[in-house]
Each structure stands twice: as C-alpha cells, then as structure tokens.
Design an enzyme around this catalytic site. Structure first.
Site, short mmCIF file in Angstrom:
data_model
loop_
_atom_site.label_atom_id
_atom_site.label_comp_id
_atom_site.label_asym_id
_atom_site.label_seq_id
_atom_site.Cartn_x
_atom_site.Cartn_y
_atom_site.Cartn_z
N SER A 86 -32.67 -30.14 47.25
CA SER A 86 -31.87 -30.49 48.43
C SER A 86 -30.42 -30.03 48.36
O SER A 86 -29.62 -30.40 49.20
CB SER A 86 -31.84 -32.01 48.58
OG SER A 86 -33.12 -32.49 48.82
N GLU A 104 0.80 -1.23 0.00
CA GLU A 104 0.00 0.00 0.00
C GLU A 104 0.84 1.28 0.00
O GLU A 104 0.45 2.27 -0.59
CB GLU A 104 -0.93 0.03 1.22
CG GLU A 104 -1.98 -1.06 1.25
CD GLU A 104 -2.96 -0.95 0.09
OE1 GLU A 104 -3.31 0.20 -0.28
OE2 GLU A 104 -3.35 -1.99 -0.46
#
Ligand code: ZN
Ligand code: ZN
Length: 769
Positions: free
Chosen positions: A340, A79
């Site tokens: 329980s 780029e």
C-alpha cells in the site's frame, strides 16, 4: 689550445649523451599506469569498503595533500635527504655506495633516491648493475616528466608495506584504522620505517620490537631536530597497538552498486555518514536476529538526508555474512511489490486535481472495475469514510476509486518522473491494482518518493556520492504541489494511528514522524517508510527468498524498526515540523460528505483545502422531499397538492453506497413511494447502470457458468425497471433489485428503462477466458 680541445670534446660527449637520452626517452618512454584498489569511503573520508586492484593489491590512491606533513618529512628525511635537490640520481650517494661496495664488500641500498625507488617499483627487476643503470635512466625520465611532488606522490602510492598492502593510505587504514592525514607522529615514524624491512618489522607481529625500532628513529629525528622535542617525547611514550584490519567490507551492497556506477574512479567518496551507517546497521542486525524466530530473516534500511537528497545510511541486508539466508542480496535495490505504500501519492495527486481534500468522503463499499474487484486487507467494508481515515487505515477500495477517478496514466506518469524505473518499463501492463502493490519498486525509489513529500513535492534523484559537480542533477521536478504534499504529510503524521505496531510499548518514545506502512500480497514484504523534516527512512522486512510469513505485516514487523532508526539517528531533534504553505487554507465542510455545507448539514468539521483548486460542490447528503402527512406518498413539484403536504429531509446516498446499505441490510429511512396519480413525464435523471461498468472488458469462463450482475440506481419515484440486452427485453424487476445473466461473447448493449419511460444504455465487451 689543449684546454679548449678538452672543453670541446667534453661538450661533444655531453651533447651526445643528451641526444642519446632524448632518443632512448623517445624509444622507451616512461609509463605510469598504476592499477589502484577501488575504495569507497564515507563522507568523513573513512574507508568503508575496498576492492582489490587488478593486480590483487590493497593499493589505495592518495594525493599528497591528504598525507600528514610529518609522514612526508619522516620519509624524505629517512629515504632521501637531498630529494628536492638532485635530478633523480644522487652522485655523492652513488660514489659513497660504490666505495663501500668495493672496499668493504658491503651492499648498501643507500644510493637509491626516492625517484630511483619509484622507478624500481614501476619496473621491478633484480638488483644487478645493469638494472641499476636502467633504474637511473628511468629516474631521469621521471624527473623530466614529473614534478618533485608528483614523484613523491607516486612513491607514497607504491611503497610496499608487507603482504599485498601497498602505499601509505592502505597501510594507515589497515594498520591504524585511520586516514594518512590523521596519523600521530609516532604512527608517521612507524610507517616510515616499515618499507625497508617488511619482514622483521611486520606490523602486529612483535609490537615490543617494533616499538624499540620506532623509538630509535624518533631519537634520531630528535637529534636532527626534525620535529619539536616535546612532540617527540610524547611520541616516544605512545604505545604500539597495531592490529591488521580484515578486508574492508562494511557496505558490500552499496559498494557494488557504486562500483557499477563509477567503474573507473579509484576513490569513490560516498554520501554515507559513518556513525549513522553503523547505528542503522547494528539496529537492523539485532532486529532481524529477533525476527528469525518467526521465520523472517532479512531486513533492509535506507536513510536519506532530506535537504541534500544524499543517502546517509544504506543497509542492503541486515547480515552480509548470513549466507544461509542470502545475506549478500541488496534489499535496497531489489524489485518487490510495494503493498500500500504508493497510496499517499495517489491521494496527493487527487488533491492537486481538486478531486479531494482530507475530509472528503469516499464510500468504502464493494466495487467492480473491469472485472477487477479489490478488497480491503481485513476483507471488511466501512461504508462512508474520509480520505484521512482511508489513508491511515490503508483502505483499498477508496484508494482504487481515487486512482480510477484520477486516471491511471496520471499516476504512472508521476511515478515515472519520480524515478521508478521498473514502473516505467512495465507501464503498458499496469492496472488499477498498481495502487495495492501490483507493480515492482525498489526500496530506494519508494524512500525517495517520501523524501519528495518532505521536500514540498519536489523530486530529485538520490545522491550516493559527495560529488561537487552534482549541480546538474539539482533540478527539482514537481511531482505534487507543496500544498498537497503538506496535506498528505499532516494525514500521515497523526500520532494516533491504527498502523502503530501491536504491543508497541507506550513507554517508548515515539518521535513525530509521518509514515506509511505496506504489506504485499502473500505477506512477502513488510514496508514502513517515514519522514520528518530532517530524514526519510525506508524499511523493508521479509525474506530475500520471497517466502511469505503469516505474521509479516508492515505495521507489526517494519514499523518498530522504523521508529528504532528514528530514535537512534534523530533522538534530540528540535521537534521542528513542516510549515503550512500559504496555498493551504482552512474551511468548514459537512461531516457527512466533506463537501461545502448546505443548510441541512448541521455537523461540520474543519478541513484543509486549496482555494481555486479544491472542489466546492455543495453537500447533498440530504434531500428535501414533499410527502403526504402520513408519510406514505411522496410528491414531485408537479403533483404536490396545494394543501395537505409537508416537507421532510431524507438521506441521499450515492448509488454504490445505497447498494451497499441494501446488501448489508443497513436500515435508513427511505423516501416514500411516489404519488401513483402523478402524470408528469419525467425526462431527467434516467436510471444509472451501476453494473456492469460501461465500456469495460469482461473475461468470463462460460464453462464455470460465470454470470454478470445487472444493477442500477434509479430515482425514488421509480418502482420497476426493465432490462434489455442488445435491444431484446430480458427481464423486469424492482428498481433496487439485482439480476444476473449469462453473457454472450462479443459486444453487448445493455439498456435499462424505468417505469417513467426514461432509459440509459451502456456497452461492454465479453470474451472467453
Ligand atoms: Zn452534508
Ligand atoms: Zn409527481
């Protein structure tokens, strides 16, 4: 003179431009405010879940150091070769582009530096000369404000990759299912060539063409000697196998929970371990598929690493896509009845108070607490049982009795300190039924309670993220002592257990785990929570709709999944188990009571205890009595004759157990009638009123004819007792008999006198339903 003037004018122009730039920079400051997609990753960095950014993009924030250097090299080279040398604009490139433009009428974008591209991505606009100028201005601004690395990072986060995928992290994840630092050279080059041609090079569309283009660039990089030739040769041969992943939604429920906890963090690094999560997820999915035949559609699992308190697997629901059965519900975070599963905590707290040890006996017989009459799961009563038996058989009465002896506030306080938020919110409404599931808990709270037992009784909040600053949370809160935690773990770790699932094939390897099951009222929730030294696993099975199913019990429906999970995540465990803390000692106790043996206690068993804490009351399960040689009369010390008597041991059950024996017609040898000629005035041991319960509130329905029971436990020398209500004589009856009466409203004084003149009183309150 002339040169100097030019120089002077030049200086004025440059200075003016400089001030113009400063002015414009002041009026139009460059703003970088990028909305990122919120990403939830596993501990290894793998992206498990992502939410779209505010502008509906998959734009995942990445730092420069988390990107493969090869990708950086390829992008910069392709780029903007002079990126590190220019000031945002590359004059040589601009001139070249302008020249091309004028001479050949060809538009090229080559003049755009990375900085200018960032400016364009931040301030998108048409490609006009004016915009180009603005872009250059913005590029200068960026160069003034940010370092080269920061600008490059902005580029990597903004660069488009087709559709709504932006930035190299999203591209790596969606196209290669990898993180940007894990990419191969071929993949790096692929990612460097897509941005400029998002249409012709749309990944996954034409992989052959893609490969040709990729290799063209690889060849070019080879010529430019950007990477080692050997590495490039390998990359040239790498096949192109790009498939666009679907939206990332592996852990929807946890992701939503984390999103609420950290709304402004773009990268949430969760504590989830990818392999564990996927294993547990698939076990839960397949397991629930099988249970669907029984009308049970949902399951949730949480796995905690005991050392770090980190949640390493979180399955909110077995199948997030099963819309018909509410698959999006978060079962780990839902509030449900625990059945329980809180019992181990109550026993542990009672052990710490010195009330119990594993071999202590509790009468599992009918009891009445303030009008509350608990029952066992199978509606049977077992008589005298040890704590260990009561816990492993999950008996209700011993648990309620233990909670009553311990005091409800002690238990509620421990649960509150253990992070049970709903219990904290409801604490004024809770009663003894809490221990049988009469409260609301989350699977995550419950699992962490067992993780506390695995950590010597020390609580820490669960960690959902790998946050290095979590040291503030690292404070340990002692819920139970290490000794008590160990004793409960030993009881829960016994391999032969009644709550082993039915038909659980013996060929299956059953790992050593301490675990407890639970089933809520109406069979709506099946729980199984277990732990070893390494992990705590919490399993919930049921229906998110709350619909109960007859077959739904913790042992049959939740425990198999618990063991499946342990076998999958910890199969090759070293078999390390918890070590006995030095506070725990061993002693012999009477088999009948769990108390310190008296001389007549011939059956003794080993029991664990905490010296200085555990009660050391001597056993009185038998009582020595003077009797006549024909065993028809008993004597006390004042009426025993000088000759003609013998001593004999008789059973000495506690009041409620005695009443149970009577009601169940369980025969045992009773102490003979007391000497009728005895003239001793008895002062001690008045009859003990066992029903109603002292200082209790009774709510009755007088229309339904509700009655209350009168019963007492009187000494063996007593024949008859006399009942009084508000000091008015009610009735006389045998000392072992029970009476019933219709109570008036308001406060009642109830008195019981025996035939030796001893008396006791209690007070109750009666109100209409
Ligand atoms: Zn004994
Ligand atoms: Zn006597």
């Amino acid at each position: 003179m002339y040169v100097r003037r030019i120089f002077k004018r030049g200086l004025v122009v440059i200075t003016s431009l400089f001030f113009l730039f400063l002015l414009l920079n002041f009026i139009f400051p460059v703003k970088v405010n990028i909305p990122y997609a919120q990403v939830i990753s596993a501990m290894d960095g793998k992206v498990l879940h992502s939410f779209l950014s505010k502008d509906e993009k998959w734009r995942m924030e990445v730092q420069l150091q988390d990107v493969s250097p090869q990708l950086l090299k390829a992008i910069v080279n392709k780029e903007d070769k002079y990126f590190y040398y220019h000031v945002g604009v590359n004059p040589v490139a601009i001139c070249r582009a302008a020249f091309n433009n004028i001479i050949y009428h060809r538009k090229t974008s080559g003049a755009s530096t990375i900085t200018m591209q960032v400016a364009r991505l931040l301030y998108p606009g048409d490609r006009t000369y004016l915009n180009k100028l603005i872009e250059s201005f913005r590029a200068w601004q960026l160069e003034c404000k940010y370092s080269k690395s920061e600008i490059l990072a902005l580029y990597l986060n903004l660069v488009p990759y087709g559709g709504n995928i932006e930035g190299v992290k999203a591209a790596s994840v969606f196209y290669f299912d990898k993180l940007p630092k894990q990419l191969s050279l071929a993949e790096c080059v692929s990612l460097s060539i897509i941005p400029n041609r998002p249409n012709s090079l749309r990944p996954g569309r034409n992989n052959e063409f893609f490969k040709k283009e990729r290799n063209r660039w690889l060849q070019r990089f080879k010529e430019e000697k950007l990477f080692a030739a050997e590495e490039i040769n390998d990359a040239l041969n790498e096949p192109v196998d790009i498939k666009r992943q679907k939206a990332l939604a592996e852990i929807p429920q946890l992701a939503n929970r984390l999103r609420k906890m950290y709304p402004s963090v773009s990268n949430i690094e969760s504590s989830i371990v990818t392999s564990t999560q996927f294993k547990v997820q698939s076990l839960s999915y397949n397991y629930s598929k099988r249970l669907a035949l029984k009308g049970i559609y949902n399951s949730s699992v949480i796995v905690i690493d005991n050392k770090t308190h980190q949640v390493v697997a979180y399955v909110g629901s077995n199948d997030k896509n099963d819309i018909a059965h509410n698959g999006m519900v978060d079962g780990v975070n839902a509030i449900r009845s625990p059945g329980s599963t809180l019992k181990p905590l109550v026993y542990a707290l009672a052990i710490d108070k010195g009330l119990l040890t594993p071999m202590s006996c509790i009468a599992d017989v009918p009891v009445n607490y303030t009008g509350y009459m608990p029952e066992n799961f199978n509606s049977k009563f077992n008589g005298n049982v040890t704590v260990e038996f009561a816990l492993s058989h999950s008996l209700n009465i011993p648990a309620v009795k233990t909670l009553s002896a311990l005091g409800l506030p002690t238990c509620v306080d421990a649960l509150t300190r253990s992070g049970f938020s709903q219990i904290n919110a409801d604490k004024k409404k809770l009663g003894l039924s809490l221990i049988l599931g009469g409260c609301g808990v989350k699977l995550s709270d419950l699992a962490n309670l067992y993780c506390t037992l695995a950590n010597n009784g020390k609580y820490q909040p669960l960690q959902y993220v790998t946050d290095e600053d979590s040291s503030v949370n690292k404070q340990n809160v002692e819920i139970v002592s290490p000794a008590s935690a160990f004793m409960v773990t030993e009881m829960l770790g016994k391999l032969v257990r009644p709550d082993m699932p039915n038909n659980y094939e013996s060929s299956l390897r059953i790992p050593k785990v301490a675990w407890k099951t639970g089933t809520s009222y109406g069979r709506r929730d099946a729980w199984s929570i277990g732990y070893n030294t390494r992990y705590t696993v919490g399993v919930w099975v049921g229906n998110f709709t709350g619909e109960g199913v007859a077959e739904l019990t913790g042992s049959d429906m939740a425990t198999p999944l618990l063991f499946d999970v342990f076998n999958a995540i910890d199969y090759n465990a070293e078999g390390k188990w918890f070590t006995q803390p030095k506070e725990v000692n061993i002693r012999l106790v009477c088999n009948e009571s769990g108390k310190m043996p008296a001389e007549f206690c011939d059956k003794q068993v080993m029991d664990e205890f905490i010296p200085g804490i555990s009660s050391n009351i001597t056993c009185n399960h038998m009582k020595e009595v003077f009797i006549s040689p024909d065993e028809k009369i008993s004597y006390c010390t004042s009426c025993v004759p000088l000759i003609g008597y013998k001593k004999k041991l008789y059973q000495n059950p506690e009041a409620d157990l005695l009443a149970f024996y009577e009601s169940e017609h369980i025969s045992f040898e009773k102490i003979p009638t007391h000497n009728p000629l005895c003239t001793r005035v008895f002062k001690d041991a008045p009859p003990k009123i066992t029903s109603p319960a002292d200082k209790s509130e009774y709510i009755v329905d007088s229309k339904a004819g509700d009655k209350l029971m009168l019963s007492c436990n009187a000494g063996s020398e007593v024949q008859s007792v006399y009942w009084y209500i508000n000091d008015i004589f009610y009735r006389a009856c045998g000392s072992k008999k029970q009476l019933f009466f219709t109570p008036e409203k308001g406060q009642l004084k109830i008195s019981c006198s025996d035939d030796k003149g001893r008396n006791s009183n209690i007070w109750i309150n009666v109100s209409e339903q």
